[in-house]
Scaffold this motif. Structure first.
Motif, short mmCIF file in Angstrom:
data_model
loop_
_atom_site.label_atom_id
_atom_site.label_comp_id
_atom_site.label_asym_id
_atom_site.label_seq_id
_atom_site.Cartn_x
_atom_site.Cartn_y
_atom_site.Cartn_z
N ARG A 3 0.29 -1.66 -0.19
CA ARG A 3 -0.18 0.37 -0.10
C ARG A 3 0.59 1.19 -0.05
NH1 ARG A 3 -4.59 -2.12 2.73
NH2 ARG A 3 -4.84 -3.67 1.50
N GLN A 4 2.10 0.87 -0.80
CA GLN A 4 2.62 2.25 -0.83
C GLN A 4 2.02 3.16 -1.16
OE1 GLN A 4 6.64 0.68 -2.33
NE2 GLN A 4 6.50 2.07 -4.11
N ALA A 5 1.25 3.93 -1.66
CA ALA A 5 -0.09 4.73 -2.62
C ALA A 5 -1.02 4.27 -1.63
CB ALA A 5 -0.53 4.63 -3.55
N ARG A 7 -3.49 6.13 2.27
CA ARG A 7 -4.30 7.27 2.95
C ARG A 7 -3.39 7.83 3.46
NH1 ARG A 7 -8.58 3.50 4.85
NH2 ARG A 7 -7.31 2.35 4.09
N TYR A 12 -2.17 11.73 -2.26
CA TYR A 12 -3.04 10.68 -2.76
C TYR A 12 -4.74 10.86 -2.22
CZ TYR A 12 -5.76 6.40 -2.39
OH TYR A 12 -6.56 5.32 -2.28
N ARG A 16 -7.68 11.31 -5.00
CA ARG A 16 -8.15 10.31 -4.39
C ARG A 16 -9.83 11.38 -4.17
NH1 ARG A 16 -10.85 5.82 -0.49
NH2 ARG A 16 -12.68 5.48 -1.28
N PHE A 22 -13.00 5.34 -4.73
CA PHE A 22 -11.84 4.55 -5.00
C PHE A 22 -11.88 3.38 -6.41
CE2 PHE A 22 -9.22 0.57 -4.58
CZ PHE A 22 -8.26 0.54 -3.59
N LEU A 50 1.85 -1.05 -9.08
CA LEU A 50 0.97 -0.36 -10.16
C LEU A 50 -0.53 0.03 -8.92
CD1 LEU A 50 -1.18 -0.62 -11.96
CD2 LEU A 50 -1.35 -3.23 -11.77
N SER A 52 -3.81 -0.33 -7.75
CA SER A 52 -5.04 -0.92 -8.49
C SER A 52 -5.04 -1.28 -7.32
CB SER A 52 -4.83 -2.15 -9.28
OG SER A 52 -6.42 -2.24 -9.96
N ASP A 53 -5.76 -2.97 -7.20
CA ASP A 53 -6.65 -3.37 -6.15
C ASP A 53 -7.00 -4.88 -6.99
OD1 ASP A 53 -7.19 -3.08 -2.92
OD2 ASP A 53 -8.55 -4.56 -3.88
N TYR A 129 -12.89 -12.99 0.21
CA TYR A 129 -13.77 -11.16 -0.55
C TYR A 129 -15.30 -11.98 -1.18
CZ TYR A 129 -9.67 -9.42 2.38
OH TYR A 129 -9.00 -8.80 2.73
N THR A 184 -2.93 -13.05 1.36
CA THR A 184 -2.61 -12.40 2.22
C THR A 184 -3.41 -13.61 3.74
OG1 THR A 184 -3.09 -10.08 1.08
CG2 THR A 184 -4.14 -10.04 3.87
N HIS A 300 3.36 -6.12 5.66
CA HIS A 300 1.60 -6.21 5.45
C HIS A 300 1.88 -4.59 5.35
CE1 HIS A 300 -2.57 -7.75 5.65
NE2 HIS A 300 -2.03 -6.91 5.02
O1 CP3 Z 1 0.76 -1.63 -2.12
C1 CP3 Z 1 0.40 -0.56 -2.54
O2 CP3 Z 1 0.10 0.51 -2.65
C2 CP3 Z 1 -0.11 -0.83 -4.47
C3 CP3 Z 1 -1.95 -0.92 -4.33
C4 CP3 Z 1 -2.07 -2.32 -3.78
C5 CP3 Z 1 -4.11 -2.00 -3.00
N1 CP3 Z 1 -4.21 -2.82 -2.18
C6 CP3 Z 1 -4.00 -0.68 -2.94
C7 CP3 Z 1 -5.25 0.49 -1.56
C8 CP3 Z 1 -2.41 -3.47 -3.96
C9 CP3 Z 1 -1.57 -4.19 -3.99
C10 CP3 Z 1 -3.42 -3.98 -3.00
C11 CP3 Z 1 -4.07 -5.14 -2.29
C12 CP3 Z 1 -4.52 -5.56 -2.04
N2 CP3 Z 1 -5.97 -5.38 -1.35
C13 CP3 Z 1 -5.17 -6.38 -0.34
C14 CP3 Z 1 -3.56 -8.11 -0.34
C15 CP3 Z 1 -2.08 -7.16 0.46
C16 CP3 Z 1 -3.52 -6.72 1.46
O3 CP3 Z 1 -3.08 -5.56 2.11
O4 CP3 Z 1 -3.22 -7.99 2.52
C17 CP3 Z 1 -6.29 -7.05 -0.17
C18 CP3 Z 1 -6.71 -7.85 0.72
C19 CP3 Z 1 -6.54 -5.72 -0.93
C20 CP3 Z 1 -7.98 -5.50 -0.43
C21 CP3 Z 1 -8.42 -4.34 0.19
N3 CP3 Z 1 -8.79 -3.48 -0.27
C22 CP3 Z 1 -9.39 -4.49 1.31
C23 CP3 Z 1 -9.25 -4.70 2.53
C24 CP3 Z 1 -9.29 -2.54 1.44
C25 CP3 Z 1 -9.44 -2.21 2.57
C26 CP3 Z 1 -8.78 -2.10 3.26
C27 CP3 Z 1 -8.44 -0.61 4.33
O5 CP3 Z 1 -7.24 -0.33 4.71
O6 CP3 Z 1 -9.35 0.32 4.15
C28 CP3 Z 1 -8.54 -1.93 0.42
C29 CP3 Z 1 -7.93 -0.87 0.16
C30 CP3 Z 1 -7.46 0.21 -0.93
N4 CP3 Z 1 -6.39 -1.22 -1.95
C31 CP3 Z 1 -6.75 1.09 -0.52
C32 CP3 Z 1 -5.72 1.04 -1.11
C33 CP3 Z 1 -4.50 2.34 -1.35
C34 CP3 Z 1 -7.35 2.11 0.35
C35 CP3 Z 1 -8.01 2.76 -0.63
C36 CP3 Z 1 -8.45 4.01 0.40
O7 CP3 Z 1 -9.04 4.17 0.72
O8 CP3 Z 1 -8.32 4.89 -0.49
#
Ligand code: CP3
Length: 322
Positions: A3-5, A7, A12, A16, A22, A50, A52-53, A129, A184, A300
């Motif tokens: 989650r390099q990019a 909140r 960001y 956003r 999102f 990248l 994305s999600d 999910y 995960t 993580h």
């Molecule tokens: O890592 C990166 O920067 C690249 C982008 C990326 C995101 N999600 C963006 C994101 C990657 C690689 C993911 C992977 C992802 N998404 C996983 C596997 C890795 C992990 O973290 O376990 C999973 C399980 C998801 C599903 C997902 N997406 C969840 C459960 C959530 C909500 C969690 C939270 O923190 O609220 C997301 C949202 C999400 N995906 C955010 C980002 C930047 C938060 C975005 C926002 O609300 O603006």
């Protein structure tokens, strides 16, 4: 970082807000490129991941997916054999075309020395999910489903294997240097289900991707796999494994790094804590793994309230130790 990019960065938040939701951001090549580049500009990381999600794949298969502020992902549960049968990969790459365009734009925009990582979720994690319709602490709905509806579960996993492999191939063709498979919840299955739904599907994804792109570089992240890491590494044939913060570092150094490169494993909460405790945690990870092939990373995802100054401190310490 994972989650390099996200909140924790004000730039960001701004992009956003401009994108709308999102998912709108994920499907907007211009803005998704911008948020991928933001942490590279700010911190000068060696690799960009990248933006994305993992849940764009179920969306592309026809499932209703939304991200709700404060609650995370909400999906229309696919929890019966009939609903699984309604999913279709027919429009997969059309639906994901904007994400592939983002990869291409990123490869253009990034300096050659900055690695571009693509990714997907692993079938078990994505299925957890899809079945529950939301994040769960223990993946209970998907685990029950896997025991009760074995044939339907196998069909869902098989669909996700094909879709994920096609998606990763498209990312690699568009310019990703390597791809990461995020499992995960991979560590949360009993032996019999772990083999069927974590190891075997990942083996197939790796094979399928390398049939199209020989030598494709793939990182596996089976979070929570602990003592199963060496077997996962050998069986799947990935080039490197991500390691979460709770893994035993001596075990990983002796049993996993002996097989190949490891990536990890700073506790994201040490990054929240900052100060000398953060320094000590960075040193512990560096000390354990810097004698072998190693990519420094979090164990993580970074959490939203992480202070930016702590990220700067971590990067300086890692680079200073090199
Ligand atoms: O890592 C990166 O920067 C690249 C982008 C990326 C995101 N999600 C963006 C994101 C990657 C690689 C993911 C992977 C992802 N998404 C996983 C596997 C890795 C992990 O973290 O376990 C999973 C399980 C998801 C599903 C997902 N997406 C969840 C459960 C959530 C909500 C969690 C939270 O923190 O609220 C997301 C949202 C999400 N995906 C955010 C980002 C930047 C938060 C975005 C926002 O609300 O603006």
């Amino acid at each position: 970082m994972m989650r390099q990019a996200g909140r924790y960065l004000p730039e960001y938040q701004q992009t956003r807000a401009a994108a709308g939701s999102f998912l709108d951001l994920c499907y907007n090549p211009q803005l998704a490129t911008e948020v991928t580049l933001q942490p590279i500009r700010r911190f000068g990381f060696d690799a960009a991941i990248l933006f994305s999600d993992i849940l764009v794949v179920p969306h592309a298969l026809g499932q209703d997916v939304r991200f709700e502020e404060g609650t995370g992902p909400v999906l229309e549960p696919v929890d019966t054999p009939e609903r699984i049968a309604e999913l279709s990969s027919g429009r997969l790459l059309d639906h994901l075309a904007p994400v592939i365009e983002t990869v291409a734009r990123l490869r253009e925009a990034l300096p050659r020395e900055t690695t571009l990582l693509g990714f997907c979720g692993a079938p078990w994690t994505v299925a957890s999910y899809m079945i529950a319709g939301q994040g769960t602490p223990d993946q209970a709905p998907a685990r029950v489903f896997a025991y009760q509806q074995r044939d339907a579960m196998e069909a869902l996993i098989a669909l996700l294997v094909e879709a994920s492999a096609d998606y990763l191939v498209a990312q690699l063709k568009a310019g990703a240097d390597a791809v990461q498979v995020f499992d995960t919840w991979g560590g949360n299955l009993a032996d019999e289900l772990y083999e069927l739904f974590v190891v075997a599907p990942t083996v197939r994804i790796v094979e399928r991707v390398r049939e199209s792109i020989p030598g494709a570089r793939i990182i596996g992240f089976p979070k929570g796999a602990g003592p199963r890491l060496p077997e996962y590494f050998r069986r799947t044939g990935v080039n490197a494994v991500g390691v979460d913060w709770a893994a035993s570092r001596t075990f990983v150094r002796d049993q996993v790094q002996a097989i190949g490169p490891v990536q990890g494993n700073l506790d994201p909460m040490a990054l929240v804590a900052g100060g000398e405790a953060l320094d000590a945690a960075v040193d512990a990870t560096m000390g354990a793994f810097s004698g072998g092939p190693f990519i420094f990373n979090l164990g993580h995802g970074i959490v939203p309230h992480t202070p930016i100054a702590h990220v700067e401190r971590m990067v300086a310490r890692v680079r200073g130790a090199r």
